[in-house]
Design a protein around this motif. Structure first.
Motif, PDB file in Angstrom:
ATOM      1  N   GLN A  18       0.822  -1.206   0.000  1.00  0.00           N
ATOM      2  CA  GLN A  18       0.000   0.000   0.000  1.00  0.00           C
ATOM      3  C   GLN A  18       0.859   1.260   0.000  1.00  0.00           C
ATOM      4  OE1 GLN A  18      -2.490  -0.753   3.399  1.00  0.00           O
ATOM      5  NE2 GLN A  18      -4.005  -1.847   2.182  1.00  0.00           N
ATOM      6  N   ASP A  19       1.964   1.234   0.711  1.00  0.00           N
ATOM      7  CA  ASP A  19       2.889   2.379   0.708  1.00  0.00           C
ATOM      8  C   ASP A  19       3.453   2.606  -0.694  1.00  0.00           C
ATOM      9  OD1 ASP A  19       2.494   2.802   3.414  1.00  0.00           O
ATOM     10  OD2 ASP A  19       4.388   1.845   4.023  1.00  0.00           O
ATOM     11  N   TRP A  20       3.810   1.513  -1.385  1.00  0.00           N
ATOM     12  CA  TRP A  20       4.314   1.638  -2.750  1.00  0.00           C
ATOM     13  C   TRP A  20       3.262   2.287  -3.646  1.00  0.00           C
ATOM     14  CZ3 TRP A  20       2.448  -0.018  -7.373  1.00  0.00           C
ATOM     15  CH2 TRP A  20       3.302   0.119  -8.474  1.00  0.00           C
ATOM     16  N   ALA A  21       2.007   1.823  -3.510  1.00  0.00           N
ATOM     17  CA  ALA A  21       0.917   2.373  -4.322  1.00  0.00           C
ATOM     18  C   ALA A  21       0.744   3.867  -4.046  1.00  0.00           C
ATOM     19  CB  ALA A  21      -0.379   1.620  -4.046  1.00  0.00           C
ATOM     20  N   GLU A  22       0.815   4.245  -2.788  1.00  0.00           N
ATOM     21  CA  GLU A  22       0.674   5.661  -2.425  1.00  0.00           C
ATOM     22  C   GLU A  22       1.800   6.494  -3.039  1.00  0.00           C
ATOM     23  OE1 GLU A  22       1.014   8.212   1.633  1.00  0.00           O
ATOM     24  OE2 GLU A  22      -0.281   6.453   1.700  1.00  0.00           O
ATOM     25  N   ARG A  23       3.033   5.998  -2.977  1.00  0.00           N
ATOM     26  CA  ARG A  23       4.171   6.721  -3.565  1.00  0.00           C
ATOM     27  C   ARG A  23       4.018   6.884  -5.071  1.00  0.00           C
ATOM     28  NH1 ARG A  23       7.197   3.241  -0.307  1.00  0.00           N
ATOM     29  NH2 ARG A  23       7.867   2.038  -2.122  1.00  0.00           N
ATOM     30  N   ASN A  24       3.318   5.956  -5.711  1.00  0.00           N
ATOM     31  CA  ASN A  24       3.139   5.988  -7.156  1.00  0.00           C
ATOM     32  C   ASN A  24       1.788   6.536  -7.580  1.00  0.00           C
ATOM     33  OD1 ASN A  24       5.569   4.656  -8.599  1.00  0.00           O
ATOM     34  ND2 ASN A  24       5.257   3.476  -6.733  1.00  0.00           N
ATOM     35  N   GLY A  25       1.040   7.113  -6.633  1.00  0.00           N
ATOM     36  CA  GLY A  25      -0.227   7.767  -6.953  1.00  0.00           C
ATOM     37  C   GLY A  25      -1.332   6.819  -7.396  1.00  0.00           C
ATOM     38  N   ILE A  26      -1.341   5.605  -6.863  1.00  0.00           N
ATOM     39  CA  ILE A  26      -2.352   4.615  -7.237  1.00  0.00           C
ATOM     40  C   ILE A  26      -3.318   4.433  -6.077  1.00  0.00           C
ATOM     41  CG2 ILE A  26      -2.744   2.217  -7.908  1.00  0.00           C
ATOM     42  CD1 ILE A  26       0.095   2.324  -9.164  1.00  0.00           C
ATOM     43  N   ASP A  27      -4.598   4.552  -6.360  1.00  0.00           N
ATOM     44  CA  ASP A  27      -5.647   4.422  -5.347  1.00  0.00           C
ATOM     45  C   ASP A  27      -5.704   2.988  -4.832  1.00  0.00           C
ATOM     46  OD1 ASP A  27      -8.445   3.955  -4.291  1.00  0.00           O
ATOM     47  OD2 ASP A  27      -8.544   6.102  -4.734  1.00  0.00           O
ATOM     48  N   VAL A  28      -5.873   2.817  -3.517  1.00  0.00           N
ATOM     49  CA  VAL A  28      -5.914   1.478  -2.932  1.00  0.00           C
ATOM     50  C   VAL A  28      -7.074   0.645  -3.480  1.00  0.00           C
ATOM     51  CG1 VAL A  28      -4.695   2.116  -0.816  1.00  0.00           C
ATOM     52  CG2 VAL A  28      -7.185   2.264  -0.903  1.00  0.00           C
ATOM     53  N   ARG A  29      -8.110   1.290  -4.014  1.00  0.00           N
ATOM     54  CA  ARG A  29      -9.236   0.549  -4.600  1.00  0.00           C
ATOM     55  C   ARG A  29      -8.844  -0.148  -5.894  1.00  0.00           C
ATOM     56  NH1 ARG A  29     -13.247   5.529  -4.319  1.00  0.00           N
ATOM     57  NH2 ARG A  29     -11.279   6.402  -5.022  1.00  0.00           N
ATOM     58  N   ASP A  30      -7.716   0.251  -6.485  1.00  0.00           N
ATOM     59  CA  ASP A  30      -7.245  -0.353  -7.730  1.00  0.00           C
ATOM     60  C   ASP A  30      -6.231  -1.466  -7.493  1.00  0.00           C
ATOM     61  OD1 ASP A  30      -8.779   1.293  -9.426  1.00  0.00           O
ATOM     62  OD2 ASP A  30      -7.354   2.923  -9.112  1.00  0.00           O
ATOM     63  N   LEU A  31      -5.990  -1.800  -6.228  1.00  0.00           N
ATOM     64  CA  LEU A  31      -5.009  -2.823  -5.889  1.00  0.00           C
ATOM     65  C   LEU A  31      -5.663  -4.183  -5.731  1.00  0.00           C
ATOM     66  CD1 LEU A  31      -2.984  -0.985  -3.090  1.00  0.00           C
ATOM     67  CD2 LEU A  31      -2.611  -0.933  -5.565  1.00  0.00           C
ATOM     68  N   HIS A  32      -4.918  -5.206  -6.053  1.00  0.00           N
ATOM     69  CA  HIS A  32      -5.322  -6.583  -5.766  1.00  0.00           C
ATOM     70  C   HIS A  32      -4.133  -7.233  -5.083  1.00  0.00           C
ATOM     71  CE1 HIS A  32      -5.723 -10.903  -6.631  1.00  0.00           C
ATOM     72  NE2 HIS A  32      -6.982 -10.653  -6.320  1.00  0.00           N
ATOM     73  N   LEU A  33      -4.333  -7.658  -3.829  1.00  0.00           N
ATOM     74  CA  LEU A  33      -3.267  -8.282  -3.057  1.00  0.00           C
ATOM     75  C   LEU A  33      -3.569  -9.760  -2.884  1.00  0.00           C
ATOM     76  CD1 LEU A  33      -3.007  -5.485  -0.388  1.00  0.00           C
ATOM     77  CD2 LEU A  33      -1.349  -5.962  -2.172  1.00  0.00           C
ATOM     78  N   ARG A  34      -2.558 -10.576  -3.078  1.00  0.00           N
ATOM     79  CA  ARG A  34      -2.705 -12.021  -2.930  1.00  0.00           C
ATOM     80  C   ARG A  34      -1.616 -12.509  -1.987  1.00  0.00           C
ATOM     81  NH1 ARG A  34      -0.103 -15.813  -6.019  1.00  0.00           N
ATOM     82  NH2 ARG A  34       0.381 -14.201  -7.536  1.00  0.00           N
ATOM     83  N   ALA A  35      -2.024 -13.177  -0.911  1.00  0.00           N
ATOM     84  CA  ALA A  35      -1.058 -13.718   0.047  1.00  0.00           C
ATOM     85  C   ALA A  35      -0.231 -14.815  -0.614  1.00  0.00           C
ATOM     86  CB  ALA A  35      -1.777 -14.266   1.265  1.00  0.00           C
ATOM     87  N   TYR A  60      11.063   1.452  -9.982  1.00  0.00           N
ATOM     88  CA  TYR A  60      11.538   2.230  -8.834  1.00  0.00           C
ATOM     89  C   TYR A  60      11.003   1.629  -7.555  1.00  0.00           C
ATOM     90  CZ  TYR A  60      12.200   5.956  -5.482  1.00  0.00           C
ATOM     91  OH  TYR A  60      12.549   6.661  -4.363  1.00  0.00           O
ATOM     92  N   GLY A  61       9.751   1.243  -7.542  1.00  0.00           N
ATOM     93  CA  GLY A  61       9.162   0.614  -6.361  1.00  0.00           C
ATOM     94  C   GLY A  61       9.813  -0.714  -6.050  1.00  0.00           C
ATOM     95  N   ARG A  62      10.262  -1.391  -7.074  1.00  0.00           N
ATOM     96  CA  ARG A  62      10.907  -2.682  -6.854  1.00  0.00           C
ATOM     97  C   ARG A  62      12.219  -2.514  -6.107  1.00  0.00           C
ATOM     98  NH1 ARG A  62       8.994  -6.700 -11.242  1.00  0.00           N
ATOM     99  NH2 ARG A  62       7.157  -5.638 -11.929  1.00  0.00           N
ATOM    100  N   ARG A  63      12.909  -1.414  -6.317  1.00  0.00           N
ATOM    101  CA  ARG A  63      14.176  -1.196  -5.602  1.00  0.00           C
ATOM    102  C   ARG A  63      13.942  -0.694  -4.192  1.00  0.00           C
ATOM    103  NH1 ARG A  63      15.473   1.342 -10.459  1.00  0.00           N
ATOM    104  NH2 ARG A  63      15.430   3.365  -9.470  1.00  0.00           N
ATOM    105  N   THR A  64      12.807  -0.036  -3.954  1.00  0.00           N
ATOM    106  CA  THR A  64      12.597   0.577  -2.645  1.00  0.00           C
ATOM    107  C   THR A  64      11.551  -0.111  -1.786  1.00  0.00           C
ATOM    108  OG1 THR A  64      10.961   2.095  -3.527  1.00  0.00           O
ATOM    109  CG2 THR A  64      13.247   2.864  -3.498  1.00  0.00           C
ATOM    110  N   GLY A  65      10.599  -0.838  -2.400  1.00  0.00           N
ATOM    111  CA  GLY A  65       9.509  -1.395  -1.626  1.00  0.00           C
ATOM    112  C   GLY A  65       9.471  -2.906  -1.566  1.00  0.00           C
ATOM    113  N   PHE A  66      10.202  -3.557  -2.427  1.00  0.00           N
ATOM    114  CA  PHE A  66      10.152  -5.011  -2.470  1.00  0.00           C
ATOM    115  C   PHE A  66      11.223  -5.585  -1.575  1.00  0.00           C
ATOM    116  CE2 PHE A  66       7.767  -5.839  -6.588  1.00  0.00           C
ATOM    117  CZ  PHE A  66       7.176  -4.615  -6.576  1.00  0.00           C
ATOM    118  N   PHE A  67      11.010  -6.826  -1.173  1.00  0.00           N
ATOM    119  CA  PHE A  67      12.039  -7.487  -0.385  1.00  0.00           C
ATOM    120  C   PHE A  67      12.823  -8.426  -1.250  1.00  0.00           C
ATOM    121  CE2 PHE A  67       8.383 -10.220  -0.142  1.00  0.00           C
ATOM    122  CZ  PHE A  67       8.874 -11.496  -0.156  1.00  0.00           C
TER     123      PHE A  67
END
Length: 67
Positions: A18-35, A60-67
């Protein structure tokens, strides 16, 4: 109704995605998360939310938000 999603990648947890989405200006309603067992969550974003105004280099998010 089903939407076409683009897989972005794996994150350690839902909050990081969700933090990555916020940094990239993407609304949380447009996200799909899968465990992902033992790996956190996989984030996908509705393609229409990415549009032409989205950051062209989403890696950019992959370098800063991914593990």
């Amino acid at each position: 109704m089903s939407y076409d999603h683009q897989e972005i990648g794996d994150f350690a947890n839902e909050r990081d995605a969700q933090d990555w989405a916020e940094r990239n200006g993407i609304d949380v309603r447009d996200l799909h998360l899968r465990a992902v067992r033992g790996r956190g969550v996989t984030l996908s974003v509705r393609r229409s939310a990415l549009g032409d105004s989205a950051t062209s280099d989403l890696s950019y998010g992959r370098r800063t938000g991914f593990f």
